[in-house]
Write a protein that holds these residues in place. Structure first.
Motif, mmCIF file in Angstrom:
data_model
loop_
_atom_site.group_PDB
_atom_site.id
_atom_site.type_symbol
_atom_site.label_atom_id
_atom_site.label_comp_id
_atom_site.label_asym_id
_atom_site.label_seq_id
_atom_site.Cartn_x
_atom_site.Cartn_y
_atom_site.Cartn_z
ATOM 1 N N LEU A 94 -4.840 6.067 1.358
ATOM 2 C CA LEU A 94 -4.110 6.516 2.536
ATOM 3 C C LEU A 94 -4.778 5.999 3.810
ATOM 4 O O LEU A 94 -4.096 5.581 4.760
ATOM 5 C CB LEU A 94 -4.027 8.037 2.559
ATOM 6 N N TRP A 97 -6.291 15.629 -2.474
ATOM 7 C CA TRP A 97 -7.201 14.874 -1.621
ATOM 8 C C TRP A 97 -8.333 14.302 -2.469
ATOM 9 O O TRP A 97 -9.508 14.577 -2.284
ATOM 10 C CB TRP A 97 -7.713 15.748 -0.472
ATOM 11 N N TRP A 149 0.334 15.463 -4.626
ATOM 12 C CA TRP A 149 -0.786 14.910 -3.852
ATOM 13 C C TRP A 149 -2.022 15.789 -3.995
ATOM 14 O O TRP A 149 -1.916 17.017 -3.997
ATOM 15 C CB TRP A 149 -0.414 14.804 -2.375
ATOM 16 N N LEU A 167 -7.021 8.455 -3.803
ATOM 17 C CA LEU A 167 -5.795 8.620 -3.031
ATOM 18 C C LEU A 167 -6.082 8.653 -1.534
ATOM 19 O O LEU A 167 -5.374 8.037 -0.731
ATOM 20 C CB LEU A 167 -5.065 9.909 -3.447
ATOM 21 N N THR A 168 -7.133 9.370 -1.154
ATOM 22 C CA THR A 168 -7.458 9.490 0.274
ATOM 23 C C THR A 168 -7.861 8.145 0.863
ATOM 24 O O THR A 168 -7.425 7.787 1.970
ATOM 25 C CB THR A 168 -8.578 10.517 0.482
ATOM 26 N N SER A 173 2.102 9.046 -6.377
ATOM 27 C CA SER A 173 2.549 10.436 -6.289
ATOM 28 C C SER A 173 3.571 10.764 -7.372
ATOM 29 O O SER A 173 3.536 11.833 -7.985
ATOM 30 C CB SER A 173 3.143 10.698 -4.907
ATOM 31 N N THR A 213 0.832 -1.207 0.000
ATOM 32 C CA THR A 213 0.000 0.000 0.000
ATOM 33 C C THR A 213 0.864 1.253 0.000
ATOM 34 O O THR A 213 0.579 2.222 -0.712
ATOM 35 C CB THR A 213 -0.930 -0.001 1.226
ATOM 36 N N ALA A 214 1.938 1.238 0.788
ATOM 37 C CA ALA A 214 2.848 2.385 0.822
ATOM 38 C C ALA A 214 3.525 2.587 -0.532
ATOM 39 O O ALA A 214 3.674 3.728 -1.006
ATOM 40 C CB ALA A 214 3.888 2.191 1.922
ATOM 41 N N LEU A 239 -3.676 2.486 4.369
ATOM 42 C CA LEU A 239 -2.364 2.391 4.998
ATOM 43 C C LEU A 239 -2.470 2.613 6.505
ATOM 44 O O LEU A 239 -1.852 1.878 7.292
ATOM 45 C CB LEU A 239 -1.407 3.411 4.380
ATOM 46 N N PHE A 240 -3.254 3.597 6.925
ATOM 47 C CA PHE A 240 -3.438 3.838 8.358
ATOM 48 C C PHE A 240 -4.123 2.646 9.033
ATOM 49 O O PHE A 240 -3.817 2.313 10.182
ATOM 50 C CB PHE A 240 -4.260 5.106 8.580
ATOM 51 N N LEU A 271 1.062 4.186 -2.919
ATOM 52 C CA LEU A 271 0.913 5.623 -2.695
ATOM 53 C C LEU A 271 2.130 6.387 -3.214
ATOM 54 O O LEU A 271 1.993 7.459 -3.813
ATOM 55 C CB LEU A 271 0.706 5.895 -1.205
#
Length: 239
Positions: free
Chosen positions: A129, A121, A119, A125-126, A108, A100-101, A132-133, A104
């Motif tokens: 992200l 929002w 980047w 993309l969001t 980019s 996932t990282a 990933l969190f 991203l």
């Protein structure tokens, strides 16, 4: 499924498969990257930057597939109490987070010349992200349960709740006005030229084999750690 619940039976299958998956995946990744980055012509509109799709698309797919694996394993742990389900979910989390990282990062790099910015929002993309969190949260939660004790149901429930983000990622380019291009590969066919499609499919297979090999290797390592800890506890009780 329950036939693999016995760790010894699982290990008899996993041991001979891990090496070929890892080495075969690595070799095929190298070949597909060489093909995609040097053997594919520049795209008509995006030029040379479009070649990064051989990394970006497979890592995006595996980032989502990794969380689906966590969700399926979490369901098996909660409903059927499958002994290896929690280990499988933990084994898939770290490579899923890495892919996932990478998705991203490559997005980019691709977006900078295409959109004029590193980047935005954007919905796709969001939501990636957020994925990933979620991975980082799952790893932290599972690690805390393993270190300090607690119910294994907690990370399993987190794994099930997090799967709600997967359809958001998939449909984000349809639901919202998005800078991200719509999918070029669907069940109805492909809009990609063959000179881009075949390297992409090869890279997807290559990264998938590598992902499977890493998951099996991590499952074996986690099983070995659990068995070693159980032996230490038995010796402590006997002493």
């Amino acid at each position: 499924m329950h036939g693999f619940a016995n760790p010894a039976r699982f290990l008899r299958i996993a041991r001979p498969m891990t090496g070929p998956l890892l080495w075969g995946g690595l070799l095929l990744v190298a070949a597909s990257l060489w093909w995609g980055l040097t053997g594919v012509p520049a795209e008509r509109l995006q030029g040379d930057t479009a070649r990064i799709l051989v990394v970006h698309v497979p890592t995006a797919w595996l980032g989502m597939a990794g969380w689906m694996a966590i969700a399926v394993a979490s369901l098996a742990e909660l409903v059927w109490r499958h002994p290896l389900a929690g280990i499988a979910a933990r084994a898939a989390a770290a490579p899923g987070a890495v892919f996932t990282a990478v998705c991203l990062a490559t997005g980019s790099i691709w977006g900078r010349p295409a959109w004029g910015t590193w980047w935005v929002w954007d919905g796709r993309l969001t939501s990636m992200l957020v994925l990933l969190f979620l991975y980082l949260g799952y790893l932290a939660l599972a690690g805390a349960v393993d270190r300090e004790g607690g119910s294994a149901r907690i990370p399993a429930l987190f794994g099930l709740v997090g799967v709600l983000n997967i359809p958001i990622i998939h449909y984000s380019v349809i639901w919202w006005n998005s800078l991200h291009q719509p999918p070029s590969l669907t069940t109805g066919g492909s809009t990609m030229a063959p000179e881009f499609l075949w390297p992409l499919l090869t890279a997807t297979l290559a990264f998938s084999l590598l992902f499977a090999g890493v998951v099996l290797a991590r499952m074996r390592a986690l099983l070995a750690a659990a068995q070693a800890e159980a032996r230490l506890r038995r010796r402590a009780l006997e002493g």
